[in-house]
Design a protein around this motif. Structure first.
Motif, PDB file in Angstrom:
ATOM      1  N   CYS A 140     -28.201 -35.125  -3.812  1.00 58.61           N
ATOM      2  CA  CYS A 140     -27.793 -36.026  -4.893  1.00 58.61           C
ATOM      3  C   CYS A 140     -26.503 -35.481  -5.506  1.00 58.61           C
ATOM      4  O   CYS A 140     -26.467 -34.324  -5.948  1.00 58.61           O
ATOM      5  CB  CYS A 140     -28.876 -36.115  -5.956  1.00 58.61           C
ATOM      6  SG  CYS A 140     -30.476 -36.683  -5.347  1.00 58.61           S
ATOM      7  N   ILE A 141     -25.457 -36.310  -5.538  1.00 62.70           N
ATOM      8  CA  ILE A 141     -24.142 -35.855  -6.004  1.00 62.70           C
ATOM      9  C   ILE A 141     -23.611 -36.826  -7.059  1.00 62.70           C
ATOM     10  O   ILE A 141     -23.631 -38.052  -6.850  1.00 62.70           O
ATOM     11  CB  ILE A 141     -23.144 -35.763  -4.832  1.00 62.70           C
ATOM     12  CG1 ILE A 141     -23.696 -34.836  -3.743  1.00 62.70           C
ATOM     13  CG2 ILE A 141     -21.791 -35.276  -5.306  1.00 62.70           C
ATOM     14  CD1 ILE A 141     -22.825 -34.772  -2.501  1.00 62.70           C
ATOM     15  N   PRO A 142     -23.105 -36.315  -8.189  1.00 59.22           N
ATOM     16  CA  PRO A 142     -22.519 -37.195  -9.211  1.00 59.22           C
ATOM     17  C   PRO A 142     -21.332 -37.992  -8.676  1.00 59.22           C
ATOM     18  O   PRO A 142     -20.609 -37.532  -7.787  1.00 59.22           O
ATOM     19  CB  PRO A 142     -22.070 -36.209 -10.295  1.00 59.22           C
ATOM     20  CG  PRO A 142     -22.905 -34.992 -10.088  1.00 59.22           C
ATOM     21  CD  PRO A 142     -23.126 -34.906  -8.609  1.00 59.22           C
ATOM     22  N   ILE A 143     -21.122 -39.189  -9.220  1.00 60.46           N
ATOM     23  CA  ILE A 143     -20.019 -40.059  -8.819  1.00 60.46           C
ATOM     24  C   ILE A 143     -19.023 -40.141  -9.979  1.00 60.46           C
ATOM     25  O   ILE A 143     -19.404 -40.456 -11.115  1.00 60.46           O
ATOM     26  CB  ILE A 143     -20.535 -41.465  -8.456  1.00 60.46           C
ATOM     27  CG1 ILE A 143     -21.595 -41.366  -7.350  1.00 60.46           C
ATOM     28  CG2 ILE A 143     -19.381 -42.363  -8.003  1.00 60.46           C
ATOM     29  CD1 ILE A 143     -22.300 -42.684  -7.074  1.00 60.46           C
ATOM     30  N   LYS A 144     -17.768 -39.879  -9.706  1.00 58.10           N
ATOM     31  CA  LYS A 144     -16.745 -39.767 -10.743  1.00 58.10           C
ATOM     32  C   LYS A 144     -16.634 -41.018 -11.608  1.00 58.10           C
ATOM     33  O   LYS A 144     -16.593 -40.957 -12.833  1.00 58.10           O
ATOM     34  CB  LYS A 144     -15.378 -39.477 -10.115  1.00 58.10           C
ATOM     35  CG  LYS A 144     -15.266 -38.144  -9.394  1.00 58.10           C
ATOM     36  CD  LYS A 144     -13.899 -38.006  -8.730  1.00 58.10           C
ATOM     37  CE  LYS A 144     -13.794 -36.730  -7.923  1.00 58.10           C
ATOM     38  NZ  LYS A 144     -12.492 -36.627  -7.222  1.00 58.10           N
ATOM     39  N   GLU A 145     -16.568 -42.164 -10.969  1.00 56.08           N
ATOM     40  CA  GLU A 145     -16.198 -43.377 -11.704  1.00 56.08           C
ATOM     41  C   GLU A 145     -17.346 -44.062 -12.433  1.00 56.08           C
ATOM     42  O   GLU A 145     -17.129 -44.935 -13.275  1.00 56.08           O
ATOM     43  CB  GLU A 145     -15.579 -44.408 -10.735  1.00 56.08           C
ATOM     44  CG  GLU A 145     -14.344 -43.914  -9.999  1.00 56.08           C
ATOM     45  CD  GLU A 145     -14.690 -43.313  -8.652  1.00 56.08           C
ATOM     46  OE1 GLU A 145     -13.822 -43.315  -7.773  1.00 56.08           O
ATOM     47  OE2 GLU A 145     -15.840 -42.837  -8.484  1.00 56.08           O
ATOM     48  N   ILE A 146     -18.568 -43.726 -12.095  1.00 52.06           N
ATOM     49  CA  ILE A 146     -19.700 -44.479 -12.634  1.00 52.06           C
ATOM     50  C   ILE A 146     -20.139 -43.915 -13.979  1.00 52.06           C
ATOM     51  O   ILE A 146     -20.506 -42.743 -14.086  1.00 52.06           O
ATOM     52  CB  ILE A 146     -20.874 -44.481 -11.640  1.00 52.06           C
ATOM     53  CG1 ILE A 146     -20.485 -45.268 -10.390  1.00 52.06           C
ATOM     54  CG2 ILE A 146     -22.111 -45.083 -12.285  1.00 52.06           C
ATOM     55  CD1 ILE A 146     -21.593 -45.419  -9.382  1.00 52.06           C
ATOM     56  N   SER A 147     -20.095 -44.769 -14.989  1.00 50.59           N
ATOM     57  CA  SER A 147     -20.475 -44.353 -16.336  1.00 50.59           C
ATOM     58  C   SER A 147     -21.744 -45.052 -16.824  1.00 50.59           C
ATOM     59  O   SER A 147     -22.204 -44.791 -17.937  1.00 50.59           O
ATOM     60  CB  SER A 147     -19.338 -44.645 -17.317  1.00 50.59           C
ATOM     61  OG  SER A 147     -19.029 -46.039 -17.310  1.00 50.59           O
ATOM     62  N   LEU A 148     -22.289 -45.929 -16.016  1.00 55.26           N
ATOM     63  CA  LEU A 148     -23.492 -46.667 -16.410  1.00 55.26           C
ATOM     64  C   LEU A 148     -24.648 -45.707 -16.697  1.00 55.26           C
ATOM     65  O   LEU A 148     -24.936 -44.813 -15.898  1.00 55.26           O
ATOM     66  CB  LEU A 148     -23.901 -47.631 -15.296  1.00 55.26           C
ATOM     67  CG  LEU A 148     -25.155 -48.470 -15.546  1.00 55.26           C
ATOM     68  CD1 LEU A 148     -24.924 -49.472 -16.651  1.00 55.26           C
ATOM     69  CD2 LEU A 148     -25.590 -49.170 -14.256  1.00 55.26           C
ATOM     70  N   VAL A 149     -25.268 -45.869 -17.841  1.00 57.52           N
ATOM     71  CA  VAL A 149     -26.430 -45.046 -18.173  1.00 57.52           C
ATOM     72  C   VAL A 149     -27.694 -45.889 -18.051  1.00 57.52           C
ATOM     73  O   VAL A 149     -27.679 -47.102 -18.264  1.00 57.52           O
ATOM     74  CB  VAL A 149     -26.322 -44.445 -19.590  1.00 57.52           C
ATOM     75  CG1 VAL A 149     -25.186 -43.454 -19.661  1.00 57.52           C
ATOM     76  CG2 VAL A 149     -26.167 -45.532 -20.645  1.00 57.52           C
ATOM     77  N   LEU A 150     -28.780 -45.226 -17.707  1.00 55.23           N
ATOM     78  CA  LEU A 150     -30.051 -45.907 -17.469  1.00 55.23           C
ATOM     79  C   LEU A 150     -31.150 -45.236 -18.293  1.00 55.23           C
ATOM     80  O   LEU A 150     -31.856 -44.350 -17.807  1.00 55.23           O
ATOM     81  CB  LEU A 150     -30.410 -45.850 -15.977  1.00 55.23           C
ATOM     82  CG  LEU A 150     -29.409 -46.489 -15.023  1.00 55.23           C
ATOM     83  CD1 LEU A 150     -29.734 -46.106 -13.593  1.00 55.23           C
ATOM     84  CD2 LEU A 150     -29.424 -48.003 -15.190  1.00 55.23           C
ATOM     85  N   PRO A 151     -31.290 -45.636 -19.537  1.00 51.91           N
ATOM     86  CA  PRO A 151     -32.345 -45.040 -20.364  1.00 51.91           C
ATOM     87  C   PRO A 151     -33.732 -45.441 -19.862  1.00 51.91           C
ATOM     88  O   PRO A 151     -33.923 -46.515 -19.285  1.00 51.91           O
ATOM     89  CB  PRO A 151     -32.089 -45.623 -21.755  1.00 51.91           C
ATOM     90  CG  PRO A 151     -30.695 -46.176 -21.700  1.00 51.91           C
ATOM     91  CD  PRO A 151     -30.483 -46.605 -20.296  1.00 51.91           C
TER      92      PRO A 151
END
Length: 304
Positions: free
Chosen positions: A258-269
């Motif tokens: 699992c690797i973070p994606i630079k452009e994605i800022s969507l949060v999922l509470p």
């Protein structure tokens, strides 16, 4: 002919004395006299023969005595039955949850809850977000561990945030980018994606699609998984890559990363939803337990 008046009648009949009955009932003699007088007026007959030192039942009083005993006994029986019904209702807790989103914390939370609420039967139901919404509205579940539920009436349901998740790239462990600390969407433009259907997760699907569109390409979706475990197995098998909530790492095997994606800022509470009115004591305990552990749950999610 109320219960209190009948209890006064029985006390006087047993003790044969108004003052003694008043002491037994923790009241005063005038109140006892008034109760007996009201009962005699209601029935249209004398119930006691009063003498200087004691009272005796009249023939009518003798008839009333067993009936009054039966009425009092039935009153106790009905109250006990209703109490058992309420106790039975409150001792069952039905919980709707999202499996992967809850996999890393719910067992501990429910373990603690069960140890301190031994008489509560807890039923777990793995549900989609739509099934949870329907279950709450139709009273099939008492609490839901769910993503955003904008269709639920805020005047009816309480909502508490448990943690905030983010989207990450899910890659096979042997992928050329598998050792990166983060990736960009542009680096993934030639990949085949394994994503949930737009109808199942419209917010995530549309967010990712728009970001890709802004970067000059469209998602090449090879197929849609049935669930998160299906997604993990498919990525691990080299059938494509995916973008999913970070919580998927708790069910991922060693064959994917699992690797973070630079452009994605969507949060999922992740929230808990439950009705404001009629909350049982066990449900209150569970809600408080979840809220008190929220910070610990967030730390569990973000720990590497």
């Amino acid at each position: 002919m109320d219960i209190k008046t009948l209890k006064t009648f029985l006390s006087v009949a047993k003790l044969k004395n108004f003052s003694a009955a008043a002491r037994e009932l923790n009241t005063v003699q005038p109140t006892v006299s008034r109760h007996i007088s009201d009962l005699e007026n209601e029935l249209g007959t004398k119930l006691f023969l009063r003498t200087t030192h004691q009272v005796e039942l009249t023939a009518a009083g003798e008839v009333l005595l067993p009936e009054a005993l039966a009425i009092i006994a039935n009153d106790k029986r009905v109250k006990a039955l209703v109490g058992k019904a309420l106790e039975s209702k409150e001792s069952v807790l039905n919980i709707g949850y999202l499996a992967t989103a809850c996999s890393f914390f719910l067992p501990k939370i429910l373990g603690e809850f069960s140890s301190s609420n031994a008489k509560v039967t807890t039923n777990l139901f793995e549900m989609t977000a739509q099934e949870q919404q329907d279950g709450l509205v139709e009273n099939k579940i008492d609490i839901a561990f769910s993503r955003r539920q904008p269709q639920l009436d805020g005047s009816v349901f309480n909502v508490e945030k448990i943690y905030t998740d983010k989207l990450v790239a899910i890659l096979p462990a042997n992928h050329p980018l598998a050792n990166n600390t983060e990736v960009s969407l542009t680096e993934l433009r030639s990949e085949k994606f394994i994503l949930f259907r737009r109808s199942e997760w419209s917010e995530m699907f549309e967010h990712i699609s728009l970001l890709c569109q802004e970067r000059g390409f469209s998602l090449d979706v090879s197929f849609h998984p049935e669930n998160m475990r299906h997604l993990v197995t498919s990525v691990s098998s080299g059938l494509g890559i995916s973008i999913a909530p970070q919580c998927i790492k708790f069910i991922a095997d060693k064959n994917c990363v699992c690797i973070p994606i630079k452009e994605i800022s969507l949060v999922l509470p992740l929230y808990i939803y439950y009705k404001k009115k009629g909350m049982s004591e066990p449900l209150g305990h569970l809600v408080n337990n979840c809220v008190s552990h929220a910070q610990d749950i967030q730390r569990m999610l973000t720990a590497s």
